[in-house]
Design an enzyme around this catalytic site. Structure first.
Site, PDB file in Angstrom:
ATOM      1  N   ASP A 183      -6.212   0.496  -5.796  1.00 30.53           N
ATOM      2  CA  ASP A 183      -6.243  -0.937  -5.519  1.00 30.53           C
ATOM      3  C   ASP A 183      -7.581  -1.556  -5.930  1.00 30.53           C
ATOM      4  OD1 ASP A 183      -3.674  -0.712  -4.609  1.00 30.53           O
ATOM      5  OD2 ASP A 183      -4.148  -1.133  -2.511  1.00 30.53           O
ATOM      6  N   HIS A 236       0.234  -5.817  -4.512  1.00 31.42           N
ATOM      7  CA  HIS A 236       1.135  -5.034  -5.349  1.00 31.42           C
ATOM      8  C   HIS A 236       2.359  -5.819  -5.806  1.00 31.42           C
ATOM      9  CE1 HIS A 236      -0.478  -1.466  -2.801  1.00 31.42           C
ATOM     10  NE2 HIS A 236      -1.279  -1.709  -3.821  1.00 31.42           N
ATOM     11  N   LYS A 238      10.934  -8.135  -0.808  1.00 31.69           N
ATOM     12  CA  LYS A 238      10.601  -7.310   0.355  1.00 31.69           C
ATOM     13  C   LYS A 238      10.795  -8.097   1.645  1.00 31.69           C
ATOM     14  CE  LYS A 238       6.997  -4.833  -2.186  1.00 31.69           C
ATOM     15  NZ  LYS A 238       5.547  -4.577  -2.268  1.00 31.69           N
ATOM     16  N   TYR A 268       9.364  -1.925   5.572  1.00 29.05           N
ATOM     17  CA  TYR A 268       9.897  -2.950   4.684  1.00 29.05           C
ATOM     18  C   TYR A 268      11.092  -2.456   3.898  1.00 29.05           C
ATOM     19  CZ  TYR A 268       6.583  -0.886   1.262  1.00 29.05           C
ATOM     20  OH  TYR A 268       5.859  -0.043   0.467  1.00 29.05           O
TER      21      TYR A 268
END
Length: 181
Positions: free
Chosen positions: A168, A62, A71, A131
């Site tokens: 995905d 992603h 991140k 995250y």
């Protein structure tokens, strides 16, 4: 903490100092000044996320083409193999990837800067993944590259049959994906 740039130097493995004894452990999971010194630039985190996934679940790869997110990722229960792919077309490491095992046991964290695709696969029965992000989630700008793109040659752990979401599974190949300038 110990900060180790990986084969793509902008991606940094963070190993906190853990103080453990027979009562348990303590460690500083985030310190703004130490983190910025480790990666060599200021960072402003605006959002924290927490996901839980079962064994063999693969999330990714992603990224957000606008409002890109840096991140800082870690696992608080279980174990994952975490991957960052350089999607910055002008970068000397464009299309290359790095990976690291993150687990509740090793307490390692990975800094994945803006301009990278990110994904992970769960190696344990389940995993809880935390995250911090440098920008807000923007679904209109979210993109996905196929986890099994042959051009990337990601060395996912052997013997794992990934479970991916329908979204995905529709990820694009790198050659046809929208990437960063």
């Amino acid at each position: 903490m110990k900060a180790t740039p990986l084969a793509i130097p902008d991606v940094v493995l963070i190993e906190p100092r853990v103080f453990a004894d027979d009562r348990g452990f303590f460690f500083e999971s985030f310190n703004q000044a130490a983190f910025e010194a480790a990666i060599g630039r200021p960072v402003n985190f605006v959002q924290d996320n927490h996901s839980r996934s079962g064994k063999d679940v693969l999330r990714g790869l992603h990224y957000q083409i606008q409002q890109p997110q840096g991140k800082l990722v870690r696992v608080v229960q279980g174990e994952v193999f975490d991957v960052a792919v350089d999607l910055r077309r002008r970068s000397p490491t464009f299309g290359q990837w790095v990976g690291a095992v993150l687990s509740a046991e090793n307490k390692h964290q990975l800094w994945v800067p803006e301009g990278f695709g990110h994904g992970f696969i769960v190696l344990s029965a389940s995993a809880e993944f935390l995250y911090k992000t440098t920008d807000y989630y923007a679904p209109a700008h979210e993109r996905c590259i196929r986890w099994d793109d042959p051009a990337l040659k990601i060395d996912w752990p052997a013997g794992v049959q990934p479970v991916v979401s329908a979204k995905d599974a529709q990820g694009r190949l790198l050659v046809e994906a929208e990437v960063f300038a």
